[in-house]
Enzyme design. Structure first.
Site, PDB file in Angstrom:
ATOM      1  N   PHE A   4     -11.015   2.498   6.719  1.00  0.00           N
ATOM      2  CA  PHE A   4      -9.983   3.575   6.004  1.00  0.00           C
ATOM      3  C   PHE A   4     -10.195   3.133   4.677  1.00  0.00           C
ATOM      4  O   PHE A   4      -9.626   1.974   5.126  1.00  0.00           O
ATOM      5  CB  PHE A   4      -8.259   4.401   6.909  1.00  0.00           C
ATOM      6  CG  PHE A   4      -7.801   4.831   5.402  1.00  0.00           C
ATOM      7  CD1 PHE A   4      -8.285   6.700   5.626  1.00  0.00           C
ATOM      8  CD2 PHE A   4      -7.032   4.768   5.525  1.00  0.00           C
ATOM      9  CE1 PHE A   4      -7.251   7.541   5.051  1.00  0.00           C
ATOM     10  CE2 PHE A   4      -5.405   5.351   4.318  1.00  0.00           C
ATOM     11  CZ  PHE A   4      -6.682   7.221   4.564  1.00  0.00           C
ATOM     12  N   THR A  59      -7.431   1.234  -0.559  1.00  0.00           N
ATOM     13  CA  THR A  59      -7.179  -0.216  -1.297  1.00  0.00           C
ATOM     14  C   THR A  59      -7.899  -1.039  -1.803  1.00  0.00           C
ATOM     15  O   THR A  59      -9.543  -1.280  -0.906  1.00  0.00           O
ATOM     16  CB  THR A  59      -6.672  -1.017  -0.235  1.00  0.00           C
ATOM     17  OG1 THR A  59      -5.282  -0.655   0.040  1.00  0.00           O
ATOM     18  CG2 THR A  59      -5.726  -2.104  -1.722  1.00  0.00           C
ATOM     19  N   SER A  97      -0.546  -0.144  -4.043  1.00  0.00           N
ATOM     20  CA  SER A  97       0.372   0.748  -3.231  1.00  0.00           C
ATOM     21  C   SER A  97       0.333   1.780  -4.556  1.00  0.00           C
ATOM     22  O   SER A  97       0.199   2.537  -4.696  1.00  0.00           O
ATOM     23  CB  SER A  97       1.930  -0.545  -3.988  1.00  0.00           C
ATOM     24  OG  SER A  97       2.000  -1.177  -3.200  1.00  0.00           O
ATOM     25  N   GLY A 138      -9.052  -2.667   7.139  1.00  0.00           N
ATOM     26  CA  GLY A 138      -9.555  -3.327   8.603  1.00  0.00           C
ATOM     27  C   GLY A 138     -10.961  -2.433   9.482  1.00  0.00           C
ATOM     28  O   GLY A 138     -10.906  -1.518   9.105  1.00  0.00           O
ATOM     29  N   ARG A 183      19.379 -18.753  30.720  1.00  0.00           N
ATOM     30  CA  ARG A 183      19.334 -20.323  30.202  1.00  0.00           C
ATOM     31  C   ARG A 183      20.423 -20.978  30.489  1.00  0.00           C
ATOM     32  O   ARG A 183      21.623 -20.219  29.361  1.00  0.00           O
ATOM     33  CB  ARG A 183      18.871 -20.255  29.294  1.00  0.00           C
ATOM     34  CG  ARG A 183      18.750 -21.315  28.464  1.00  0.00           C
ATOM     35  CD  ARG A 183      18.161 -22.406  28.912  1.00  0.00           C
ATOM     36  NE  ARG A 183      17.988 -24.032  27.720  1.00  0.00           N
ATOM     37  CZ  ARG A 183      17.112 -24.728  27.838  1.00  0.00           C
ATOM     38  NH1 ARG A 183      16.724 -24.936  29.051  1.00  0.00           N
ATOM     39  NH2 ARG A 183      17.086 -26.354  26.879  1.00  0.00           N
ATOM     40  N   GLN A 232      25.635 -13.090  21.692  1.00  0.00           N
ATOM     41  CA  GLN A 232      25.928 -11.707  21.313  1.00  0.00           C
ATOM     42  C   GLN A 232      25.219 -11.350  20.346  1.00  0.00           C
ATOM     43  O   GLN A 232      24.811 -10.022  20.011  1.00  0.00           O
ATOM     44  CB  GLN A 232      26.833 -11.266  22.475  1.00  0.00           C
ATOM     45  CG  GLN A 232      27.206 -11.747  23.817  1.00  0.00           C
ATOM     46  CD  GLN A 232      29.070 -12.038  24.511  1.00  0.00           C
ATOM     47  OE1 GLN A 232      28.877 -10.784  23.393  1.00  0.00           O
ATOM     48  NE2 GLN A 232      29.097 -12.366  24.960  1.00  0.00           N
ATOM     49  N   ARG A 279      24.307 -12.486  17.846  1.00  0.00           N
ATOM     50  CA  ARG A 279      23.085 -12.397  16.875  1.00  0.00           C
ATOM     51  C   ARG A 279      21.767 -12.170  17.830  1.00  0.00           C
ATOM     52  O   ARG A 279      20.786 -11.272  16.685  1.00  0.00           O
ATOM     53  CB  ARG A 279      22.236 -14.841  17.961  1.00  0.00           C
ATOM     54  CG  ARG A 279      23.173 -15.176  16.896  1.00  0.00           C
ATOM     55  CD  ARG A 279      22.779 -16.813  17.472  1.00  0.00           C
ATOM     56  NE  ARG A 279      21.162 -17.059  16.979  1.00  0.00           N
ATOM     57  CZ  ARG A 279      20.771 -18.654  17.092  1.00  0.00           C
ATOM     58  NH1 ARG A 279      21.246 -18.632  18.490  1.00  0.00           N
ATOM     59  NH2 ARG A 279      19.489 -18.254  16.930  1.00  0.00           N
ATOM     60  N   GLY A 308      14.366 -24.659  21.523  1.00  0.00           N
ATOM     61  CA  GLY A 308      12.667 -25.735  21.291  1.00  0.00           C
ATOM     62  C   GLY A 308      11.549 -24.552  22.309  1.00  0.00           C
ATOM     63  O   GLY A 308      10.841 -24.753  21.975  1.00  0.00           O
ATOM     64  N   GLU A 336      -0.860  -1.088   3.633  1.00  0.00           N
ATOM     65  CA  GLU A 336      -0.156   0.293   4.079  1.00  0.00           C
ATOM     66  C   GLU A 336       1.181   0.642   2.675  1.00  0.00           C
ATOM     67  O   GLU A 336       1.667   0.980   2.505  1.00  0.00           O
ATOM     68  CB  GLU A 336       0.803   1.575   4.946  1.00  0.00           C
ATOM     69  CG  GLU A 336      -0.835   1.540   5.954  1.00  0.00           C
ATOM     70  CD  GLU A 336      -2.216   2.115   5.488  1.00  0.00           C
ATOM     71  OE1 GLU A 336      -1.123   3.162   5.022  1.00  0.00           O
ATOM     72  OE2 GLU A 336      -3.242   2.221   6.143  1.00  0.00           O
TER      73      GLU A 336
END
Length: 710
Positions: free
Chosen positions: A166, A169, A175, A208, A343, A363, A365, A438, A461
């Protein structure tokens, strides 16, 4: 809670393995299988055709991948770029051979197509995107933008006789689709269009599948009829390679762009066209056609209607990216919350450690991103089905004013929806990575791959910040029509209808008496309506102020973006998502056992999103005094605490099977350390000395001799 007794449920949604996560699952206030069935049922109800159970279809896809050796996850050293692309193409071909979606499915049941893409993306987004570009974007644009004469291509697409891409661009334009410079001049003497790239800056770029594999492209170009009149951007079917040799067609220069930061299984490419002739019939003529003599004809009354319909068609990529971003966030939050529930670190005494999910900070976060998954998932599916309605109208030759307005509204929603979903996911994956400490940094746990593969969603897009201008321009145009012509605020999907009370809403203020009264999404919903009205007024006044200062329209729009139009577009889309999810979670059809948890998700997403605009709420006068801000903060923390015990069960609803999730620290059994230890030992050469071991000791120079040489 016990699973529902519906026949076949255990086979469809089997109980999850026992293990360390069982403690949280036992504390859940609802049955995760019941919620999964309810969510699927709501999706099916939107459709007017017979639909097989989506969960059955999803299970079939996951099972096919897990049982086929071609899809085995490679351990150890990564594949080279060439081998990865070869493997990805073979996997794409294998999925097509499974015939999971016959040709008629792309028309009869687009929700199945979306489900297939999402399931494959959870496994590997390079595979999903390669297939999506070929089967959904390429094929569906041919179907929805073309006519009966183009249906001959569909069987070839599904048989992979041809492979598509497609191409909108260009190297110098993305855009700004109106400024695309590829041309298509019509020659009536041969009844052909001449596709031409005027210079290298007009080369199609970032396309793509174009790099190595595409044989055909839907190419967007400026259509010219004899006499030099330009009729704007139109889509053309253009062959770019010979399917038997994959060599370029005459006049086509096509190549690959090389390695990217992520999604390297997809071959992004470029192409230039030197006076390539294609038959007149290869113009995709749904919105405009050219007669054999060279006369341009269109079913639309004016260019605005035609462009509105075209915008709606172009929105498919942006709506799809919303779903892709949300799927990435599903994967990341599933990994992080299962990790957090198993954990254990620190505790009230040296002898007692507690799961990190018990900490308020963890919580705060993570749980808002879990709520965001549910809200954004509902909205993206709803908008996808609205887009299907638009395309069905186009195929039914609906040229009504409502159809054009629907195209403009969907374009505005998709233009802000993609930024909201991709940015939320971008921040969410990073938070999940850090919340896993980590262990989250190990590539084998997948969070880094998700971050890299999601990153382009913020750009392709349409760059997110540029796209937001489309949404704010849409809203400002509605206000201008109201001010100058008395037009009502209304739209086909009713997302702007609340603006009819624009002056009254601006006079409202925050009046909640307590934190408990904030624990429903109706409170932030009212605040969001005020915020959008306030930002709309500020943006309109800023634009007019710039005009009075001597700026032209372009300068005035440009100088109104940062603190006015940009937050206006985001707040409008957040309001729309909040409203859709609020209505969804408060409808009468919600089973009683699910009402509380869905209501909390709705309220948490709404309050958390709103809290990011606290400064504007105070600046505009909606909030007054310190209590308003503190009340919102307390409500967010209360909702996080209330959802903590439901978090693992909510993840069980959205997480794919372990084979697809592919993260040792996110497996459904919760055996965090055992799974991670096993995965590390399976990596290549972990116990071997390095291949350059001899350099460690052989011919080691003495310090003294080295100094003398220096």
């Amino acid at each position: 809670m016990a699973p529902p007794s519906e026949g076949g449920t255990n086979a469809l949604l089997p109980d999850l393995p026992k293990g360390p996560l069982q403690a949280y699952r036992a504390r859940a206030s609802f049955c995760w299988q019941e919620l999964a069935l309810f969510l699927e049922g709501e999706d099916v109800l939107r459709l007017k055709w017979a639909t097989p159970r989506l969960l059955h279809f999803q299970k079939a896809i996951f099972s096919a991948l897990e049982n086929d050796p071609l899809f085995a996850h490679p351990h150890g050293e990564g594949l080279s770029l060439e081998k990865y692309r070869e493997l990805n193409f073979l996997r794409c071909k294998r999925v097509m051979e499974y015939n999971l979606l016959p040709v008629e499915s792309i028309v009869a049941n687009p929700l199945l197509v979306q489900t297939l893409v999402t399931c494959l993306g959870m496994y590997d987004w390079s595979l999903a995107i390669k297939l999506l570009l070929h089967m959904l974007t390429f094929a569906s644009v041919i179907y929805s933008s073309g006519s009966e004469r183009h249906l001959k291509y569909l069987p070839k697409i599904f048989n992979m006789e041809i492979f598509g891409c497609f191409a909108v661009t260009e190297l110098s334009h993305g855009s700004n689709a109106k400024a695309i410079r590829t041309t298509a001049h019509y020659d009536p003497t041969t009844e052909e269009f001449i596709i031409h790239s005027p210079d290298f800056e007009a080369a199609k770029f970032w396309i793509g599948n174009m790099g190595k594999t595409a044989t055909h492209a839907v190419v967007f170009a400026q259509l010219y009829t004899p006499g030099g009149r330009c009729h704007g951007l139109h889509a053309f079917m253009v062959q770019i390679r010979n399917p038997k040799t994959l060599l370029p067609m005459p006049g086509v220069m096509v190549g690959d762009m090389g390695k990217k930061l992520g999604l390297n299984g997809v071959d992004n490419g470029f192409a230039m066209f030197h006076k390539v002739r294609i038959p007149r019939q290869d113009l995709l003529n749904r919105t405009g056609d050219v007669t054999p003599e060279g006369t341009y004809v269109t079913p639309f009354k004016d260019d605005r209607q035609r462009f509105g319909a075209t915008l709606g068609t172009l929105s498919i990529g942006r709506v799809t990216i919303m779903g892709m971003s949300t799927a990435n966030l599903k994967l990341a939050i599933s990994i992080a919350l299962r990790f957090s529930a198993t954990r254990c670190q620190f505790g009230p005494s040296d002898a007692e450690e507690v799961p990190v999910l018990e900490y308020q900070m963890q919580q705060w976060r993570l749980l808002p991103y879990l709520a965001a998954v549910y809200a954004l998932d509902h909205f993206s599916k709803s908008l996808f089905l609205d887009l299907v309605e638009l395309q069905q109208g186009l195929m039914g030759t609906d040229q009504s004013t409502r159809q054009a307005e629907l195209g403009r509204e969907i374009h505005a929603l998709a233009s802000a929806g993609k930024p909201l979903a991709s940015w939320t996911t971008q921040r969410g994956i990073q938070e999940c990575r850090e919340a896993c400490g980590g262990h989250g940094y190990l590539a084998v746990n997948r969070l880094g791959h998700l971050r890299n593969d999601n990153d382009p969603n913020c750009t392709y897009e349409g760059d997110n910040n540029v796209l937001l201008q489309q949404t704010s321009t849409y809203l400002l145009s509605l206000l201008a029509r109201r001010v100058h012509g008395g037009a009502r605020f209304e739209s086909p999907l009713r997302t702007v209808d609340f603006l009819e009370a624009y002056p009254d809403i601006l006079g409202q203020r925050f009046t909640c008496p307590s934190v408990d009264s904030c624990l429903d999404s109706s409170v932030p919903l009212a605040a969001y309506e005020w915020l959008v009205c306030y930002l709309l007024r500020e943006s309109y006044q800023k634009f007019n102020q710039e005009k009075r200062s001597g700026s032209n329209d372009f300068e005035a729009r440009n100088n109104s973006q940062v603190y006015c139009c940009r937050p206006l577009a985001l707040a409008f889309l957040e309001l729309t998502v909040v409203r859709k999810f609020h209505e969804y979670t408060h409808q009468h059809s919600v089973p009683p056992p699910l009402r509380a948890v869905l209501g909390r998700l709705s309220a948490l997403y709404a309050l958390w999103s709103l809290s990011q605009h606290t400064a504007l709420l105070y600046q505009g006068g909606y909030f007054a005094g310190e209590e308003a801000g503190k009340m919102i903060q307390s409500a967010i923390l209360d909702l996080c605490s209330q959802l903590k015990d439901d978090a693992v069960a909510l993840v069980d609803v959205i997480a794919p099977p372990d084979f697809v999730l592919d993260s040792p620290i996110g497996r459904a059994d919760g055996e965090l350390y055992k799974n991670l230890w096993t995965a590390v030992l399976l990596e290549s050469k972990v116990l071997e000395r390095p291949s350059w071991w001899s350099e460690f000791s052989v011919n080691k120079p003495r310090v003294g001799s080295l100094k003398s040489k220096l």
